[in-house]
Design a protein around this motif. Structure first.
Motif, PDB file in Angstrom:
ATOM      1  N   MET A   1       0.825  -1.173   0.000  1.00 53.22           N
ATOM      2  CA  MET A   1       0.000   0.000   0.000  1.00 53.22           C
ATOM      3  C   MET A   1       0.881   1.253   0.000  1.00 53.22           C
ATOM      4  N   VAL A   2       0.571   2.195  -0.859  1.00 55.51           N
ATOM      5  CA  VAL A   2       1.331   3.429  -0.975  1.00 55.51           C
ATOM      6  C   VAL A   2       0.819   4.428   0.062  1.00 55.51           C
ATOM      7  N   THR A   3       1.754   4.999   0.825  1.00 60.53           N
ATOM      8  CA  THR A   3       1.366   5.973   1.843  1.00 60.53           C
ATOM      9  C   THR A   3       1.198   7.359   1.217  1.00 60.53           C
ATOM     10  N   ASN A   4       0.561   8.242   1.962  1.00 59.26           N
ATOM     11  CA  ASN A   4       0.417   9.630   1.500  1.00 59.26           C
ATOM     12  C   ASN A   4       1.778  10.296   1.342  1.00 59.26           C
ATOM     13  N   LEU A   5       2.704   9.990   2.235  1.00 64.94           N
ATOM     14  CA  LEU A   5       4.046  10.551   2.129  1.00 64.94           C
ATOM     15  C   LEU A   5       4.734  10.082   0.853  1.00 64.94           C
ATOM     16  N   GLU A   6       4.634   8.816   0.539  1.00 64.50           N
ATOM     17  CA  GLU A   6       5.244   8.296  -0.694  1.00 64.50           C
ATOM     18  C   GLU A   6       4.623   8.957  -1.925  1.00 64.50           C
ATOM     19  N   ARG A   7       3.313   9.128  -1.900  1.00 60.79           N
ATOM     20  CA  ARG A   7       2.626   9.809  -3.000  1.00 60.79           C
ATOM     21  C   ARG A   7       3.101  11.257  -3.138  1.00 60.79           C
ATOM     22  N   PHE A   8       3.223  11.928  -2.007  1.00 62.42           N
ATOM     23  CA  PHE A   8       3.686  13.311  -1.994  1.00 62.42           C
ATOM     24  C   PHE A   8       5.100  13.419  -2.570  1.00 62.42           C
ATOM     25  N   LYS A   9       5.999  12.560  -2.105  1.00 62.80           N
ATOM     26  CA  LYS A   9       7.383  12.593  -2.585  1.00 62.80           C
ATOM     27  C   LYS A   9       7.456  12.348  -4.094  1.00 62.80           C
ATOM     28  N   LYS A  10       6.652  11.413  -4.585  1.00 63.01           N
ATOM     29  CA  LYS A  10       6.642  11.116  -6.019  1.00 63.01           C
ATOM     30  C   LYS A  10       6.122  12.315  -6.805  1.00 63.01           C
ATOM     31  N   GLU A  11       5.081  12.956  -6.289  1.00 61.22           N
ATOM     32  CA  GLU A  11       4.521  14.139  -6.948  1.00 61.22           C
ATOM     33  C   GLU A  11       5.525  15.295  -6.967  1.00 61.22           C
ATOM     34  N   MET A  12       6.302  15.440  -5.920  1.00 57.99           N
ATOM     35  CA  MET A  12       7.235  16.559  -5.784  1.00 57.99           C
ATOM     36  C   MET A  12       8.571  16.346  -6.491  1.00 57.99           C
ATOM     37  N   GLU A  13       8.882  15.126  -6.870  1.00 59.55           N
ATOM     38  CA  GLU A  13      10.211  14.831  -7.407  1.00 59.55           C
ATOM     39  C   GLU A  13      10.604  15.683  -8.621  1.00 59.55           C
ATOM     40  N   PRO A  14       9.772  15.830  -9.644  1.00 61.95           N
ATOM     41  CA  PRO A  14      10.190  16.692 -10.767  1.00 61.95           C
ATOM     42  C   PRO A  14      10.428  18.140 -10.328  1.00 61.95           C
ATOM     43  N   ALA A  15       9.580  18.645  -9.454  1.00 62.71           N
ATOM     44  CA  ALA A  15       9.750  20.019  -8.960  1.00 62.71           C
ATOM     45  C   ALA A  15      11.018  20.124  -8.114  1.00 62.71           C
ATOM     46  N   ARG A  16      11.301  19.117  -7.315  1.00 62.75           N
ATOM     47  CA  ARG A  16      12.507  19.124  -6.485  1.00 62.75           C
ATOM     48  C   ARG A  16      13.757  19.207  -7.339  1.00 62.75           C
ATOM     49  N   GLN A  17      13.784  18.422  -8.410  1.00 58.40           N
ATOM     50  CA  GLN A  17      14.947  18.437  -9.296  1.00 58.40           C
ATOM     51  C   GLN A  17      15.122  19.799  -9.965  1.00 58.40           C
ATOM     52  N   LEU A  18      14.034  20.349 -10.466  1.00 57.70           N
ATOM     53  CA  LEU A  18      14.085  21.649 -11.127  1.00 57.70           C
ATOM     54  C   LEU A  18      14.515  22.742 -10.149  1.00 57.70           C
ATOM     55  N   TYR A  19      13.910  22.761  -8.976  1.00 58.05           N
ATOM     56  CA  TYR A  19      14.193  23.767  -7.958  1.00 58.05           C
ATOM     57  C   TYR A  19      15.647  23.663  -7.489  1.00 58.05           C
ATOM     58  N   ALA A  20      16.099  22.445  -7.197  1.00 58.11           N
ATOM     59  CA  ALA A  20      17.461  22.236  -6.701  1.00 58.11           C
ATOM     60  C   ALA A  20      18.504  22.691  -7.715  1.00 58.11           C
ATOM     61  N   CYS A  21      18.287  22.382  -8.955  1.00 56.52           N
ATOM     62  CA  CYS A  21      19.222  22.791 -10.013  1.00 56.52           C
ATOM     63  C   CYS A  21      19.267  24.312 -10.118  1.00 56.52           C
ATOM     64  N   GLU A  22      18.107  24.950 -10.103  1.00 58.39           N
ATOM     65  CA  GLU A  22      18.040  26.402 -10.259  1.00 58.39           C
ATOM     66  C   GLU A  22      18.635  27.128  -9.059  1.00 58.39           C
ATOM     67  N   ILE A  23      18.328  26.692  -7.853  1.00 60.92           N
ATOM     68  CA  ILE A  23      18.853  27.387  -6.680  1.00 60.92           C
ATOM     69  C   ILE A  23      20.371  27.221  -6.589  1.00 60.92           C
ATOM     70  N   ARG A  24      20.865  26.048  -6.958  1.00 57.91           N
ATOM     71  CA  ARG A  24      22.316  25.820  -6.965  1.00 57.91           C
ATOM     72  C   ARG A  24      22.988  26.754  -7.974  1.00 57.91           C
TER      73      ARG A  24
END
Length: 95
Positions: A1-24
């Motif tokens: 069973m997929v938890t809400n946290l796992e769902r959240f992390k999966k949803e945020m992953e593309p944004a995390r990559q984009l944000y991390a690259c830009e802020i760096r």
């Protein structure tokens, strides 16, 4: 069973990559900052993303405050333009 946290992390992953690259890349404009690290603090349903920058020794708190404001404002606008405002709400910048 997929938890809400796992769902959240999966949803945020593309944004995390984009944000991390830009802020760096944007932080390279400031000689007072060193390397960036990113940490994740999970909660039950969501998690917070901390972007932590090393500070060059001898940099005043006043200068660091100005840099923090400039980076925060830039990343807020960047997030709006790229449709990742939700990720921005769960991110923090530490200097």
């Amino acid at each position: 069973m997929v938890t809400n946290l796992e769902r959240f992390k999966k949803e945020m992953e593309p944004a995390r990559q984009l944000y991390a690259c830009e802020i760096r890349d944007f932080a390279k404009n400031f000689d007072a900052l060193g390397e960036m690290s990113m940490r994740e603090f999970p909660d039950i349903d969501v998690q917070e993303y901390i972007f932590d920058f090393e500070k060059v020794e001898g940099t005043s708190e006043e200068e660091l405050d100005k840099i923090h404001d400039e980076i925060s404002n830039y990343m807020k606008e960047f997030s709006k333009v790229h449709g990742i405002e939700k990720f921005f709400q769960y991110s923090c910048i530490w200097l």
